[in-house]
Design an enzyme around this catalytic site. Structure first.
Site, PDB file in Angstrom:
ATOM      1  N   ASP A  66     -30.172   4.536 -13.015  1.00  8.03           N
ATOM      2  CA  ASP A  66     -30.520   3.554 -11.988  1.00  8.03           C
ATOM      3  C   ASP A  66     -29.395   3.530 -10.956  1.00  8.03           C
ATOM      4  OD1 ASP A  66     -28.574   2.401 -13.582  1.00  8.03           O
ATOM      5  OD2 ASP A  66     -29.684   0.573 -14.011  1.00  8.03           O
ATOM      6  N   ASN A 135     -31.340 -10.097 -19.856  1.00 12.61           N
ATOM      7  CA  ASN A 135     -32.737 -10.517 -19.653  1.00 12.61           C
ATOM      8  C   ASN A 135     -33.731  -9.481 -20.175  1.00 12.61           C
ATOM      9  OD1 ASN A 135     -32.508  -8.488 -17.787  1.00 12.61           O
ATOM     10  ND2 ASN A 135     -32.930  -9.737 -15.986  1.00 12.61           N
ATOM     11  N   GLU A 142     -36.558  -4.819 -14.422  1.00 15.97           N
ATOM     12  CA  GLU A 142     -36.377  -6.251 -14.669  1.00 15.97           C
ATOM     13  C   GLU A 142     -37.620  -6.839 -15.346  1.00 15.97           C
ATOM     14  OE1 GLU A 142     -33.423  -7.219 -14.331  1.00 15.97           O
ATOM     15  OE2 GLU A 142     -32.734  -7.447 -12.284  1.00 15.97           O
TER      16      GLU A 142
END
Ligand code: PGA
Length: 240
Positions: A66, A135, A142
């Protein structure tokens, strides 16, 4: 799924480098993603030492997992530049053996298609080394991410921006968007190594392994991942 429980940071570093060295030795020139963040730091430190004893540890092709979006190629915040400074150049991975995400690309869709084509031309990802965000993000997938998506651009969540601010001094210094290999592409990796460390990951690690598989916690895709090895410390495993 194989879980290797380690006792402390040094044991984490030893076991993760052992895994990496064995993989690279048996699979020369394989395509490997390397994670950034706090979790893999002991792994990289130990890898520098391992390279002094085995200079063939650099026989792999680095693939960006990423990257922040919109930064110039020489920006020190780029993950590829961090890895270049800290590990890839010190162990001698040549620039021709690196497939990186172009943070400054204008036509994102076209870039992502080209990047996916580069992965395919190498026969797919041989080893995805990944971490988990607090998370449940993997790479920058995400919560809410499509678990079948290829490489794509994402807007970072506030939680990720806050957590990344610790590296760059302030939230303002953290780019608000990124390009990430999608979970759909990571699912096709032939092998996966998940690194998890610290008490602050205990809850998300438990959710990763026991919640229903869903985009609410992207890391849950790992429950069905083939050839998955997890190296986790006692702290991260304390809620299992
Ligand atoms: P961390 O980040 O290792 O800094 O906790 C992990 C991740 O966000 O993938």
């Amino acid at each position: 799924m194989k879980i290797i429980e380690v006792t402390d940071t040094n044991d984490f570093a030893i076991k993760s480098v052992e895994f990496f060295e064995k993989f690279v030795t048996h699979n020369s020139n394989s395509l490997i993603t390397l994670p950034t963040g706090n979790t893999p730091l002991p792994f990289y430190e130990k890898m520098l030492g391992a390279y002094k004893k085995n200079n063939k540890i650099n026989k792999f092709i680095y693939l960006s997992l990423d990257e922040y979006y919109g930064l110039e190629p020489d920006d020190h915040r780029l993950f590829a530049n961090w890895l270049d400074r800290e590990i890839l150049t010190p162990i001698g991975v040549s620039p021709s053996n690196r497939i990186t995400i172009n943070s400054a690309c204008n036509d994102v869709e076209k870039f992502c298609q080209k990047f996916e084509g580069q992965i395919e031309s190498k026969g797919g990802i041989d080893l995805a080394i990944i971490g988990i965000g607090g998370n449940g993000h993997i790479g920058f997938n995400e919560p809410g991410s499509d678990l079948n998506s290829p490489t794509h651009k994402v807007e970072l969540t506030q939680e990720t921006i806050t957590s990344n601010a610790e590296y760059w001094g302030s939230e303002d210094a953290v780019p608000k968007s990124a390009i990430t290999i999608g979970i759909g592409t990571l699912k096709k990796a032939k092998n996966t190594l998940l690194l998890v460390r610290g008490a602050n990951k205990a809850e998300i690690f438990k959710a990763t392994l026991s919640n229903e598989i869903s985009s609410a916690v992207p890391s849950t895709y790992l429950q069905e991942q083939n050839n998955l090895t997890i190296i986790a410390d006692k702290e991260a495993m304390k809620l299992l």
